[in-house]
Design an enzyme around this catalytic site. Structure first.
Site, PDB file in Angstrom:
ATOM      1  N   ARG A  95      48.887  -4.195 -21.891  1.00 44.54           N
ATOM      2  CA  ARG A  95      47.852  -3.222 -22.217  1.00 44.54           C
ATOM      3  C   ARG A  95      47.304  -2.630 -20.920  1.00 44.54           C
ATOM      4  NH1 ARG A  95      41.686  -4.081 -23.807  1.00 44.54           N
ATOM      5  NH2 ARG A  95      41.203  -1.898 -24.134  1.00 44.54           N
ATOM      6  N   HIS A 140      39.074   3.878 -20.811  1.00 48.16           N
ATOM      7  CA  HIS A 140      38.446   2.625 -20.375  1.00 48.16           C
ATOM      8  C   HIS A 140      37.418   2.992 -19.292  1.00 48.16           C
ATOM      9  CE1 HIS A 140      39.191  -1.968 -20.275  1.00 48.16           C
ATOM     10  NE2 HIS A 140      38.114  -1.753 -19.536  1.00 48.16           N
ATOM     11  N   ASN A 324      37.904  -7.523 -28.530  1.00 51.17           N
ATOM     12  CA  ASN A 324      37.747  -8.144 -27.216  1.00 51.17           C
ATOM     13  C   ASN A 324      36.779  -9.311 -27.396  1.00 51.17           C
ATOM     14  OD1 ASN A 324      39.207  -5.976 -26.322  1.00 51.17           O
ATOM     15  ND2 ASN A 324      37.653  -5.168 -24.943  1.00 51.17           N
ATOM     16  N   TYR A 326      35.043 -12.742 -25.393  1.00 53.77           N
ATOM     17  CA  TYR A 326      34.906 -13.548 -24.184  1.00 53.77           C
ATOM     18  C   TYR A 326      34.061 -14.803 -24.404  1.00 53.77           C
ATOM     19  CZ  TYR A 326      37.064  -9.937 -21.337  1.00 53.77           C
ATOM     20  OH  TYR A 326      37.967  -9.061 -20.790  1.00 53.77           O
TER      21      TYR A 326
HETATM   22  C1  BGC Z   1      36.063  -5.003 -19.996  1.00 55.84           C
HETATM   23  C2  BGC Z   1      36.860  -5.128 -18.716  1.00 55.84           C
HETATM   24  C3  BGC Z   1      36.148  -6.079 -17.790  1.00 55.84           C
HETATM   25  C4  BGC Z   1      36.003  -7.419 -18.480  1.00 55.84           C
HETATM   26  C5  BGC Z   1      35.372  -8.494 -17.630  1.00 55.84           C
HETATM   27  C6  BGC Z   1      35.608  -6.329 -20.539  1.00 55.84           C
HETATM   28  O1  BGC Z   1      34.553  -6.202 -21.403  1.00 55.84           O
HETATM   29  O2  BGC Z   1      36.791  -4.302 -20.951  1.00 55.84           O
HETATM   30  O3  BGC Z   1      37.005  -3.867 -18.132  1.00 55.84           O
HETATM   31  O4  BGC Z   1      36.794  -6.209 -16.568  1.00 55.84           O
HETATM   32  O5  BGC Z   1      35.178  -7.243 -19.595  1.00 55.84           O
HETATM   33  O6  BGC Z   1      34.091  -8.170 -17.266  1.00 55.84           O
END
Ligand code: BGC
Length: 497
Positions: A95, A140, A324, A326
């Site tokens: 990607r 982006h 996305n 995290y």
């Molecule tokens: C973003 C990336 C970023 C990553 C880590 C994501 O939310 O899409 O561009 O580098 O977070 O911070």
């Protein structure tokens, strides 16, 4: 006994990971990057200026290390090495994003850059030659400065401009690209860009940020509708918009209602208009924001309502859910007056704060709690709430501040996240694929080059911007090769055993 180094492995075996989770044959393993974060070549050929170029050329004060991304990983010149890296990792998909001002220097389709065309065409062809499918993000965060000068995402015309740009991309690359992501994280574009966390670095969430909310959704839909009408029957591609980056749970049972609202504020605000049956803003959120606006004396809701036509235009503009993910945050209900504004203004609007669970570890970033189960919970929520057929995890990754090649924490994070993906697939959720953020260290926005997310380390001081695999890369390539989470031996080096 002290752990000293990652580079030289001695024969001490510390722990074995793994079960025999074999991923389905259709599952796509990937890794991700973004144009501004890796390409450099900020003014190569006839490339136009982006709003990040302008912002970081105007001051040194924004990034932690006073850096910018004029060179970054120099992928503009080193793209062949990037393809090798993707191949070494055994990726099914890579990607990356296209820089709008590199393709359209003026921001508009009056002039399509030959250099830009050639660059992305070579990259796409090079990936396909190696059997790697491109997943292409159209935006982006690097808006042409020319469009920012016209109001950027606060200008309703941007939906048309984005649709026009998308048409150029489909015409140029649609024959070879089967997965398109229109916009990456509207939350970061609007709530970040209008809350001084990202370009255009404005302090205007109350008005500008919410105008942006509506216009990103219309822009996404414009790009989707152009494809649907003019290209779908030719190319059979799949499109989506990558949403959000965290998940929420209540701190206590009394925080459950506040948590539902937080999910609507940060995920539903961008998902409900697209994926729900009724379309439009999440109703309870729209109501609260309208009440807040009224109390503050505004004649209109600050979150601009959609017209019935707009609701229909945006509704259903997806072929899969691009997620996305995290981290997971615990939600605590608080008095709106007392809510912190971190990370986004929305905390004040709905009266919540975010806290860490006392037993969850965190990465170097203190709000980055490690709770892999959150990914599966979020996938279940998406599935139950919107009934989408397919989800692609378009980003998931682990931040660190050191350059170590021996990145056990990152490896463990990826491994435990993949286990949750596997469980979600067993729950019956069609998770199409998973792309690690990031294939290599890169320019990490306001933290500059300090934060590392890479499977590959990049030596930003070497003239060749050398890319070197970390331990997590070794681990991930064994995952992609065996299509399962392998039994994995971590070899560590001890000073005094
Ligand atoms: C973003 C990336 C970023 C990553 C880590 C994501 O939310 O899409 O561009 O580098 O977070 O911070």
């Amino acid at each position: 006994m002290q752990l000293i180094s990652a580079v030289v492995f001695s024969a001490v075996v510390s722990g074995c990971f793994g079960q025999n989770e074999t991923f389905p044959t259709w599952f796509l393993f990937g890794a991700a990057t973004a144009a501004y974060q890796i390409e450099g070549g900020w003014n190569a050929g006839d490339k136009g200026e982006s709003m990040w170029d302008r912002l970081l050329h105007s001051t040194n004060d924004i990034t932690l290390d006073s850096s910018n991304a004029d060179v970054a990983c120099d992928s503009y010149h080193l793209w062949k090495r990037d393809i090798e890296v993707a191949k070494e990792l055994g990726l099914n998909v890579y990607r990356f994003s296209i820089s709008w001002p590199r393709i359209l220097p003026s921001g508009f389709p009056n002039q399509v850059s030959e250099d830009g065309k050639k660059y992305y065409s070579n990259l796409i062809d090079g990936l396909l030659e190696k059997g790697i499918q491109p997943v292409v993000t159209m935006y982006h965060w690097d808006l042409p400065q020319s469009l920012q000068d016209l109001g950027g995402w606060a200008n309703p015309l941007i939906a048309t401009w984005f649709g026009d740009y998308a048409r150029v991309l489909y015409n140029l690359f649609g024959d070879r690209v089967k997965y398109w992501i229109t916009l990456n994280e509207p939350l970061a574009i609007c709530d970040g860009g209008y809350n001084k966390m990202a370009a255009p670095y404005l302090d205007d969430m109350k008005i500008g940020g919410y105008l942006c909310n509506k216009h990103v959704l219309l822009a996404h839909a414009a790009a989707y509708r152009v494809y649907e009408k003019e290209f779908q029957s030719l190319y059979y591609g799949k499109l989506s918009m990558a949403n959000v980056f965290f998940w929420f749970k209540p701190e206590k049972t009394t925080d459950e209602e506040a948590t539902k609202l937080a999910i609507q504020m940060w995920e539903g605000r961008y998902a409900h208009p697209i994926y729900s049956e009724s379309g439009g803003w999440p109703p309870e959120l729209e109501k609260i924001l309208a009440e807040n606006s009224k109390k503050e004396g505004y004649p209109y809701p600050r979150l601009p309502p959609f017209t019935p036509e707009e609701i229909e235009f945006v509704k259903g503009t997806y072929d899969f859910y691009a997620l996305n993910h995290y981290t997971t945050r615990l939600v605590r209900k608080v008095d709106p007056e007392k809510a912190g504004s971190w990370p986004y203004y929305g905390c004040k609007e709905i009266g919540v704060d975010f806290v860490n669970h006392p037993t969850w570890k965190t990465a170097v970033i203190d709000w980055f709690a490690i709770y892999p189960e959150g990914l599966r919970e979020q996938l279940l929520w998406i599935n139950n709430t919107y009934g989408v057929d397919q989800v692609m995890i378009t980003e998931n990754g682990y931040p660190d501040l050191n350059d170590d090649l021996f990145d056990v924490q990152r490896m463990t994070y990826i491994k435990t996240m993949l286990q949750q993906v596997f469980l979600a697939i067993n729950d019956g959720i069609h998770v199409m694929g998973y792309t690690v953020w990031s294939m290599m260290d890169n320019f990490e926005w306001v933290t500059g080059y300090k934060t590392k997310y890479g499977l590959y380390a990049v030596d930003f001081l070497s003239p060749n911007l050398t890319r070197t695999p970390r331990e997590s890369a070794r681990f991930y390539s064994s995952v992609t090769k065996g299509r399962r989470i392998p039994k994995y031996r971590v070899l560590v080096d001890y000073e005094d055993v």
